[in-house]
Design a protein around this motif. Structure first.
Motif, PDB file in Angstrom:
ATOM      1  N   LYS A 211       1.994  13.648  13.671  1.00 35.11           N
ATOM      2  CA  LYS A 211       0.900  12.709  13.932  1.00 35.11           C
ATOM      3  C   LYS A 211       0.801  11.655  12.832  1.00 35.11           C
ATOM      4  N   ASP A 212       1.038  12.080  11.590  1.00 38.65           N
ATOM      5  CA  ASP A 212       1.005  11.148  10.474  1.00 38.65           C
ATOM      6  C   ASP A 212       2.077  10.074  10.641  1.00 38.65           C
ATOM      7  N   ALA A 213       3.263  10.503  11.067  1.00 39.06           N
ATOM      8  CA  ALA A 213       4.364   9.560  11.255  1.00 39.06           C
ATOM      9  C   ALA A 213       4.153   8.679  12.480  1.00 39.06           C
ATOM     10  N   VAL A 214       3.683   9.259  13.570  1.00 35.62           N
ATOM     11  CA  VAL A 214       3.436   8.475  14.790  1.00 35.62           C
ATOM     12  C   VAL A 214       2.417   7.378  14.514  1.00 35.62           C
ATOM     13  N   ARG A 215       1.384   7.716  13.753  1.00 36.94           N
ATOM     14  CA  ARG A 215       0.326   6.740  13.451  1.00 36.94           C
ATOM     15  C   ARG A 215       0.915   5.474  12.840  1.00 36.94           C
ATOM     16  N   GLU A 216       1.891   5.628  11.962  1.00 37.21           N
ATOM     17  CA  GLU A 216       2.477   4.461  11.308  1.00 37.21           C
ATOM     18  C   GLU A 216       3.593   3.844  12.142  1.00 37.21           C
ATOM     19  N   LEU A 217       4.450   4.696  12.708  1.00 39.38           N
ATOM     20  CA  LEU A 217       5.617   4.179  13.418  1.00 39.38           C
ATOM     21  C   LEU A 217       5.266   3.527  14.757  1.00 39.38           C
ATOM     22  N   ALA A 218       4.123   3.886  15.313  1.00 40.23           N
ATOM     23  CA  ALA A 218       3.699   3.280  16.580  1.00 40.23           C
ATOM     24  C   ALA A 218       2.706   2.144  16.361  1.00 40.23           C
ATOM     25  N   GLY A 219       2.463   1.809  15.108  1.00 40.61           N
ATOM     26  CA  GLY A 219       1.508   0.756  14.802  1.00 40.61           C
ATOM     27  C   GLY A 219       2.021  -0.620  15.194  1.00 40.61           C
ATOM     28  N   GLU A 220       1.107  -1.469  15.637  1.00 48.96           N
ATOM     29  CA  GLU A 220       1.485  -2.803  16.106  1.00 48.96           C
ATOM     30  C   GLU A 220       2.123  -3.655  15.006  1.00 48.96           C
ATOM     31  N   LYS A 221       1.629  -3.502  13.787  1.00 50.80           N
ATOM     32  CA  LYS A 221       2.172  -4.294  12.681  1.00 50.80           C
ATOM     33  C   LYS A 221       3.661  -4.006  12.455  1.00 50.80           C
ATOM     34  N   LEU A 222       4.004  -2.712  12.477  1.00 48.82           N
ATOM     35  CA  LEU A 222       5.411  -2.346  12.287  1.00 48.82           C
ATOM     36  C   LEU A 222       6.252  -2.772  13.478  1.00 48.82           C
ATOM     37  N   LEU A 223       5.748  -2.534  14.673  1.00 52.96           N
ATOM     38  CA  LEU A 223       6.504  -2.898  15.880  1.00 52.96           C
ATOM     39  C   LEU A 223       6.785  -4.401  15.922  1.00 52.96           C
ATOM     40  N   ALA A 224       5.822  -5.185  15.473  1.00 55.00           N
ATOM     41  CA  ALA A 224       6.014  -6.634  15.446  1.00 55.00           C
ATOM     42  C   ALA A 224       7.100  -7.014  14.452  1.00 55.00           C
ATOM     43  N   ARG A 225       7.149  -6.327  13.339  1.00 55.19           N
ATOM     44  CA  ARG A 225       8.183  -6.632  12.327  1.00 55.19           C
ATOM     45  C   ARG A 225       9.570  -6.253  12.818  1.00 55.19           C
ATOM     46  N   LEU A 226       9.651  -5.193  13.586  1.00 57.99           N
ATOM     47  CA  LEU A 226      10.949  -4.705  14.037  1.00 57.99           C
ATOM     48  C   LEU A 226      11.488  -5.453  15.257  1.00 57.99           C
ATOM     49  N   ARG A 227      10.629  -6.180  15.950  1.00 60.26           N
ATOM     50  CA  ARG A 227      11.065  -6.874  17.170  1.00 60.26           C
ATOM     51  C   ARG A 227      12.094  -7.963  16.865  1.00 60.26           C
TER      52      ARG A 227
END
Length: 227
Positions: A211-227
């Motif tokens: 859950k700790d990892a999902v919270r960060e890895l599914a975050g919009e900020k990270l997803l936007a950076r990885l797109r």
């Protein structure tokens, strides 16, 4: 005057002049072992290290002092290309604080002592096992040219030790998983998949890590950076 010619005794004497009881008390509140601490901040120790320059033999001698700041200075001034597996193992025998572990892990990654990762993960000692996952995190972040497959190869090790409930291990396992997932798009998917799997685990610790990892890895900020 501190410089490349300074010997261990001179460096330790200089560190002693910077002792701060107030800082020692503050460090204890962050879970830093302070029994042999002088209360000097890491940036200040790094600054001393830049003046003293790298000297592998001297670093080995500084480590023997058992003083927190001298050991950190040893880690900052050791020569990665000269560091051997046996020297790293010997230092690991003394690990008793998360901050020492995390600084050592950076050095071990720079020295490319990767075979220690599986070895240390199998070690039952809390701080030695933490070292393995701190190394995985460091490699994922700093080795930008490393093939992604080499980084992803550590995911099974993360899964295997996701049930270790000891505070400094579980936090490092989560850290390693999140660092892999944040590396790039190729690593994000497999890391998030494992995080979601752990989040559904019947094991309390594995579930917390997931859950700790999902919270960060599914975050919009990270997803936007990885797109």
């Amino acid at each position: 005057m501190i410089g490349p010619s300074s010997d261990p005794a001179e460096l330790i004497a200089h560190l002693e002049t910077l002792r701060s009881e107030e800082n020692i008390a503050g460090m204890a509140r962050f879970g830093i072992v302070t029994g042999r601490a002088l209360g000097i901040s890491n940036p200040d120790i790094r600054a001393i290290g830049r003046l003293a320059k790298r000297n592998h033999v001297r670093a080995m001698l500084l480590w023997r002092s058992d003083i927190r700041e001298a050991r950190l200075l040893a880690l900052y001034t050791a020569e990665p290309k000269r560091l051997t597996l046996d020297e790293a193992r010997h230092w690991a025998d003394d690990f008793n604080s998360w901050e020492i572990v995390d600084c050592a892990a950076d050095l071990f990654v720079e020295a490319r002592l990767d075979e220690l990762i599986s070895e240390f993960a199998a070690d039952e000692r809390e701080f030695v096992r933490r070292t393995a996952f701190a190394m995985i995190s460091g490699a994922a972040v700093h080795r930008r040219k490393e093939p992604d497959a080499a980084i992803l190869a550590w995911l099974p090790l993360i899964e295997a030790h996701s049930g270790d409930s000891r505070n400094f291990v579980r936090k490092a396992v989560s850290w390693a998983l999140r660092s892999i997932g944040k590396r790039n798009r190729a690593c994000h998917g497999p890391a998030l998949k494992l995080a979601k799997l752990l989040a559904e685990s019947p094991d309390k610790t594995a579930r917390w890590i997931g859950k700790d990892a999902v919270r960060e890895l599914a975050g919009e900020k990270l997803l936007a950076r990885l797109r």
